[in-house]
Design an enzyme around this catalytic site. Structure first.
Site, PDB file in Angstrom:
ATOM      1  N   LEU A   9      -7.241   2.903   4.892  1.00 35.20           N
ATOM      2  CA  LEU A   9      -6.886   3.650   3.691  1.00 35.20           C
ATOM      3  C   LEU A   9      -7.908   3.361   2.594  1.00 35.20           C
ATOM      4  O   LEU A   9      -8.093   2.208   2.203  1.00 35.20           O
ATOM      5  CB  LEU A   9      -5.488   3.256   3.200  1.00 35.20           C
ATOM      6  CG  LEU A   9      -4.362   3.326   4.243  1.00 35.20           C
ATOM      7  CD1 LEU A   9      -3.009   3.048   3.579  1.00 35.20           C
ATOM      8  CD2 LEU A   9      -4.341   4.660   4.962  1.00 35.20           C
ATOM      9  N   GLY A  12      -7.879   5.585  -2.723  1.00 34.31           N
ATOM     10  CA  GLY A  12      -7.511   5.216  -4.091  1.00 34.31           C
ATOM     11  C   GLY A  12      -8.704   5.230  -5.035  1.00 34.31           C
ATOM     12  O   GLY A  12      -9.845   5.070  -4.617  1.00 34.31           O
ATOM     13  N   ARG A  16      -8.851   0.018 -11.884  1.00 35.91           N
ATOM     14  CA  ARG A  16      -9.146  -1.253 -12.556  1.00 35.91           C
ATOM     15  C   ARG A  16     -10.589  -1.732 -12.352  1.00 35.91           C
ATOM     16  O   ARG A  16     -11.045  -2.655 -13.005  1.00 35.91           O
ATOM     17  CB  ARG A  16      -8.162  -2.340 -12.083  1.00 35.91           C
ATOM     18  CG  ARG A  16      -6.811  -2.221 -12.743  1.00 35.91           C
ATOM     19  CD  ARG A  16      -5.779  -3.086 -12.053  1.00 35.91           C
ATOM     20  NE  ARG A  16      -5.338  -2.508 -10.786  1.00 35.91           N
ATOM     21  CZ  ARG A  16      -4.580  -3.148  -9.901  1.00 35.91           C
ATOM     22  NH1 ARG A  16      -4.209  -4.386 -10.119  1.00 35.91           N
ATOM     23  NH2 ARG A  16      -4.203  -2.552  -8.791  1.00 35.91           N
ATOM     24  N   THR A  79       0.563   5.373  -0.359  1.00 36.54           N
ATOM     25  CA  THR A  79       0.017   4.917   0.926  1.00 36.54           C
ATOM     26  C   THR A  79       0.660   5.640   2.117  1.00 36.54           C
ATOM     27  O   THR A  79      -0.015   5.896   3.121  1.00 36.54           O
ATOM     28  CB  THR A  79       0.203   3.401   1.083  1.00 36.54           C
ATOM     29  OG1 THR A  79       1.547   3.044   0.712  1.00 36.54           O
ATOM     30  CG2 THR A  79      -0.753   2.626   0.186  1.00 36.54           C
ATOM     31  N   GLY A 140       3.566  -6.293  -2.630  1.00 35.09           N
ATOM     32  CA  GLY A 140       4.897  -6.007  -2.098  1.00 35.09           C
ATOM     33  C   GLY A 140       5.443  -7.284  -1.469  1.00 35.09           C
ATOM     34  O   GLY A 140       4.710  -8.040  -0.834  1.00 35.09           O
ATOM     35  N   GLU A 155       8.272  -3.326  -3.433  1.00 38.38           N
ATOM     36  CA  GLU A 155       7.111  -3.346  -4.321  1.00 38.38           C
ATOM     37  C   GLU A 155       7.423  -4.101  -5.612  1.00 38.38           C
ATOM     38  O   GLU A 155       8.575  -4.148  -6.064  1.00 38.38           O
ATOM     39  CB  GLU A 155       6.679  -1.908  -4.644  1.00 38.38           C
ATOM     40  CG  GLU A 155       6.100  -1.180  -3.456  1.00 38.38           C
ATOM     41  CD  GLU A 155       4.942  -1.927  -2.806  1.00 38.38           C
ATOM     42  OE1 GLU A 155       3.910  -2.118  -3.474  1.00 38.38           O
ATOM     43  OE2 GLU A 155       5.080  -2.332  -1.639  1.00 38.38           O
ATOM     44  N   ARG A 333     -44.597  -7.363  -1.130  1.00 33.87           N
ATOM     45  CA  ARG A 333     -43.971  -6.042  -1.263  1.00 33.87           C
ATOM     46  C   ARG A 333     -43.945  -5.324   0.088  1.00 33.87           C
ATOM     47  O   ARG A 333     -44.513  -5.803   1.057  1.00 33.87           O
ATOM     48  CB  ARG A 333     -44.717  -5.275  -2.342  1.00 33.87           C
ATOM     49  CG  ARG A 333     -44.490  -5.922  -3.730  1.00 33.87           C
ATOM     50  CD  ARG A 333     -45.431  -5.367  -4.763  1.00 33.87           C
ATOM     51  NE  ARG A 333     -45.340  -3.923  -4.828  1.00 33.87           N
ATOM     52  CZ  ARG A 333     -46.296  -3.142  -5.356  1.00 33.87           C
ATOM     53  NH1 ARG A 333     -47.396  -3.683  -5.853  1.00 33.87           N
ATOM     54  NH2 ARG A 333     -46.142  -1.836  -5.382  1.00 33.87           N
ATOM     55  N   ASN A 377     -61.065 -16.405   4.040  1.00 32.16           N
ATOM     56  CA  ASN A 377     -60.757 -17.155   2.826  1.00 32.16           C
ATOM     57  C   ASN A 377     -60.951 -16.225   1.630  1.00 32.16           C
ATOM     58  O   ASN A 377     -62.032 -15.691   1.426  1.00 32.16           O
ATOM     59  CB  ASN A 377     -61.677 -18.373   2.716  1.00 32.16           C
ATOM     60  CG  ASN A 377     -61.204 -19.326   1.630  1.00 32.16           C
ATOM     61  OD1 ASN A 377     -60.263 -19.015   0.890  1.00 32.16           O
ATOM     62  ND2 ASN A 377     -61.836 -20.468   1.511  1.00 32.16           N
ATOM     63  N   ALA A 423     -69.228 -15.158  -5.659  1.00 38.91           N
ATOM     64  CA  ALA A 423     -68.196 -15.188  -6.700  1.00 38.91           C
ATOM     65  C   ALA A 423     -68.520 -14.207  -7.823  1.00 38.91           C
ATOM     66  O   ALA A 423     -69.685 -13.996  -8.166  1.00 38.91           O
ATOM     67  CB  ALA A 423     -68.085 -16.596  -7.266  1.00 38.91           C
TER      68      ALA A 423
END
Ligand code: UD1
Ligand code: CA
Length: 457
Positions: A9, A12, A16, A79, A140, A155, A333, A377, A423
């Site tokens: 089920l 609903g 809340r 229900t 319940g 209930e 990533r 490297n 470099a």
């Protein structure tokens, strides 16, 4: 085997939760609640699974496509009414209907199996899963007679003070004999405090008809906690998380601080791996044996081999082979493959790249859209310049190449095997194998540039 069908089920609204999204799609343990329930009832041996959807039904149906059958409850009238929506689909079935809720994600496979077995063994028309709650408010209550026989379920909003004093509650999970269920449902009315068609009324009705109604008590009431609010969701999360960590520890994984380690139910970890605090493992992440993960590592959908050491790292949708030293402060990533015995450390980003065995990427580099060979490297501060503002281009670095510090490799470009880059070079043309390329202004020293009288002695 007897016919066993699960009905979940999930229509609903979950008022809340105060959410834009259907409650059952909220995740606990990294998996939407309805999926968690679906997996468990499948594992418990049900042959068919049907989900009743309603609020946000299309989104839930879309999510469940190819995973479960669905029926729509257009209006949430209770229900009992929810179960009735499955009659066109299941009305001719015989055997057991296991009814459960999409917002009760903690029930274990073992408990479902025991409930089904109890139903079978007692030859019951209905069997209720019950739990003794320290605070039963909202649930319940299971009302038994002097002999301990279940008489009915009442209930919260309909109970007398005596009935509400009972701590044994209805978990909202039942087995029904389908040859009796559908007929009974037609007799359920909505004369109650909430004006709803209560599934729970079936229990009292069956008892009244002289049918056998059984109850099976959950071994731990926390399994039956329903998620109706964000607070309860956080509680459920904690239970599932701890359960997962306990399972890992039982299987030979060390968890230094279970209160600060977060592993989705979908993740697997090999034995003798150590999880340090601040580790978050999500999605389809698979970790091999003898790894050290953390502190502070988040991995989402990462396939990791054996003997890897990672700290302060975020990796997603990528693969790390064996014996690598990763971190601190690394970001892998998507579509990155890190080979065996690779060292990646200290402020590195690698994206959509393949890095060969034994290569070192030790500090402060960006490697994007690249194929880096083995034994390479990469000097500190090297950047693959992969984006020209419109298109991403690839960089290829051959085996055993040596790229000097602070170089820019402007893609598309290839550095040959055993080649050297001096470099500080900005490389825009291919570098042949075994050669040295220097691409920077030649150094010029101008002596006596500073006159003696321009500074204080
Ligand atoms: C229900 C039980 C209560 C039990 C509790 C356990 C009834 C009348 N009461 O109360 O005895 O202790 O569960 O958690 O059954 N749903 C629908 N359509 C509807 C109404 C509900 O699909 O029209 C679904 C909800 O999405 C939810 C489940 O049924 O997954 C339970 O509904 P909810 O309104 O949460 O029932 P409770 O008041 O908690
Ligand atoms: Ca509920």
């Amino acid at each position: 085997m007897k016919n066993m069908i699960a009905l979940i089920l999930a229509a609903g609204k979950g008022t809340r939760m105060k959410s834009k999204f259907p409650k059952v799609l909220h995740k606990v343990g990294g998996v939407p609640m309805v999926e968690q329930v679906l997996r468990t009832v499948k594992a418990a041996g049900t042959q068919r699974q049907v989900v009743v959807v309603g609020f946000g039904g299309e989104t839930v149906q879309e999510y469940l496509e190819h995973r479960a059958e669905t029926v729509v409850q257009a209006q949430q009238l209770g229900t009992g009414h929810a179960v009735m929506q499955a009659e066109p689909l299941l009305g001719k079935e015989t055997g057991t209907l296991l009814v459960t809720c999409g917002d009760t994600p903690l029930v274990t496979e073992d408990t479902f199996r025991k409930l089904l077995a109890c139903h079978e063994e007692t030859g019951a028309a209905a069997t209720v899963l019950t739990a003794v709650m320290p605070d039963p408010t909202g649930y319940g209550r299971v009302i038994r007679d002097a002999n301990g026989q279940v008489m009915k379920i009442v209930e919260q909003k309909d109970g007398t003070p005596d009935e509400l004093a009972v701590h044994e509650v209805n978990a909202g999970i039942y087995c029904f004999d389908m040859s009796l269920l559908w007929d009974m449902l037609h007799h359920v009315n909505n004369n109650n405090a909430q004006g709803e068609y209560y599934l729970t009324d079936i229990i009292g009705m069956l008892v009244h008809e002289g049918k056998v109604v059984s109850a099976f008590a959950a071994p731990d009431y926390r399994e039956t906690l329903g998620v109706n609010s964000r607070m309860q969701m956080a509680e459920a999360e904690q239970v599932l998380r701890r359960r997962k960590l306990d399972q890992l520890m039982a299987d030979g994984v060390s968890v230094i601080d279970p209160n600060n380690t977060y592993v989705d139910t979908t993740v697997s970890v090999g034995r003798d791996t150590v999880l340090y605090p601040g580790t978050i493992l999500e999605g389809n992440t698979v970790i091999g044996e003898d790894c050290q993960v953390g502190p502070y590592v988040r991995m989402t959908n990462v396939a990791m081999g054996d003997g890897d050491h990672l700290q302060f790292t975020y990796a997603h949708d990528c693969e790390i082979k064996n014996g690598c030293e990763i971190g601190p402060f690394v970001h892998f990533r998507p579509n990155t493959v890190i080979g065996n015995h690779v060292k990646v450390g200290n402020y590195m980003e690698v994206k959509n790249s393949h890095v060969g065995d034994g290569t070192k990427l030790p500090h402060l580099s960006y490697i994007g859209d690249s194929d880096v060979g083995s034994g390479v490297n990469i000097g500190c501060g090297t950047i693959t310049v992969n984006y020209d503002g419109k298109i991403k281009h690839r960089t290829t670095i051959g085996d055993h190449a040596f790229v000097g510090c602070n170089s820019n490799l402007v893609a598309p470009v290839t550095i040959g095997d055993y080649a050297y880059v001096g470099a500080g070079s900005t490389i825009t043309k291919d570098v042949p194998a075994k050669s040295l390329s220097i691409a920077r202004a030649k150094q010029r020293n101008i002596e006596g540039w500073v006159k003696d009288d321009t500074y204080k002695k």
